[in-house]
Design a protein around this motif. Structure first.
Motif, PDB file in Angstrom:
ATOM      1  N   ARG A 257       0.965  -1.317   0.195  1.00  7.69           N
ATOM      2  CA  ARG A 257       0.000  -0.036  -0.165  1.00  7.69           C
ATOM      3  C   ARG A 257       0.761   1.402   0.001  1.00  7.69           C
ATOM      4  O   ARG A 257       1.700   1.399   0.708  1.00  7.69           O
ATOM      5  N   LEU A 258       0.508   2.262  -0.932  1.00 11.01           N
ATOM      6  CA  LEU A 258       1.252   3.266  -1.028  1.00 11.01           C
ATOM      7  C   LEU A 258       0.401   4.456  -0.287  1.00 11.01           C
ATOM      8  O   LEU A 258      -0.897   4.135   0.322  1.00 11.01           O
ATOM      9  N   GLU A 259       0.489   5.810  -0.576  1.00 10.38           N
ATOM     10  CA  GLU A 259      -0.166   6.996  -0.022  1.00 10.38           C
ATOM     11  C   GLU A 259      -1.711   6.938  -0.747  1.00 10.38           C
ATOM     12  O   GLU A 259      -1.678   6.491  -1.717  1.00 10.38           O
ATOM     13  N   LYS A 260      -2.667   7.483   0.046  1.00  3.87           N
ATOM     14  CA  LYS A 260      -3.744   7.777  -0.539  1.00  3.87           C
ATOM     15  C   LYS A 260      -4.349   6.502  -1.094  1.00  3.87           C
ATOM     16  O   LYS A 260      -5.193   6.595  -2.315  1.00  3.87           O
TER      17      LYS A 260
ATOM     18  N   VAL B  70      -3.449   3.810  -2.708  1.00  2.17           N
ATOM     19  CA  VAL B  70      -2.990   3.327  -3.727  1.00  2.17           C
ATOM     20  C   VAL B  70      -2.109   1.985  -3.561  1.00  2.17           C
ATOM     21  O   VAL B  70      -1.458   2.186  -2.461  1.00  2.17           O
ATOM     22  N   LYS B  71      -2.410   0.983  -4.394  1.00  2.00           N
ATOM     23  CA  LYS B  71      -1.619   0.001  -4.107  1.00  2.00           C
ATOM     24  C   LYS B  71      -0.675  -0.222  -5.195  1.00  2.00           C
ATOM     25  O   LYS B  71      -1.127  -0.022  -6.232  1.00  2.00           O
ATOM     26  N   ARG B  72       0.540  -0.781  -4.867  1.00  3.81           N
ATOM     27  CA  ARG B  72       1.686  -1.073  -5.860  1.00  3.81           C
ATOM     28  C   ARG B  72       1.779  -2.664  -5.927  1.00  3.81           C
ATOM     29  O   ARG B  72       1.940  -3.230  -5.056  1.00  3.81           O
ATOM     30  N   THR B  73       1.722  -3.409  -7.153  1.00  7.98           N
ATOM     31  CA  THR B  73       1.844  -4.718  -7.213  1.00  7.98           C
ATOM     32  C   THR B  73       3.226  -4.902  -7.843  1.00  7.98           C
ATOM     33  O   THR B  73       3.608  -4.484  -8.849  1.00  7.98           O
TER      34      THR B  73
END
Length: 87
Positions: A10-13, A15-18
């Motif tokens: 999980r990133l900021e706001k 937002v997910k990063r795969t």
């Protein structure tokens, strides 16, 4: 044997990063990144030091569970050292 490794962070706001890793042949590690706020996969961004650390830990754990060959662990360690030396 399935060689793909994938994790999501999980990133900021919200937002997910795969991150997806594929071992191609005996000497290539293919990195793929996808953010939930973007439509396409990113194949060009170099992995961060944290990405390399997480991958090494993940492959080491999978190796001990007999789900990854030792050659993949050696390859990750070698490429990680090369990436650190380049920076």
């Amino acid at each position: 044997m399935k060689a793909d490794i994938e994790w999501t962070e999980r990133l900021e706001k919200r937002v997910k990063r795969t991150v997806r890793i594929t071992f191609v042949g005996h000497d290539i590690i293919k990195w793929q990144f996808k953010r939930s706020d973007e439509e396409l996969w990113d194949y060009d961004t170099p992995p961060t030091a944290e990405d390399w650390e997480y991958l090494e830990d993940k492959v080491d754990a999978l190796y001990h569970r007999r789900r990854q060959p030792y050659k993949h662990l050696e390859l990750v360690r070698m490429r990680r050292k090369e990436a650190e030396a380049a920076n």
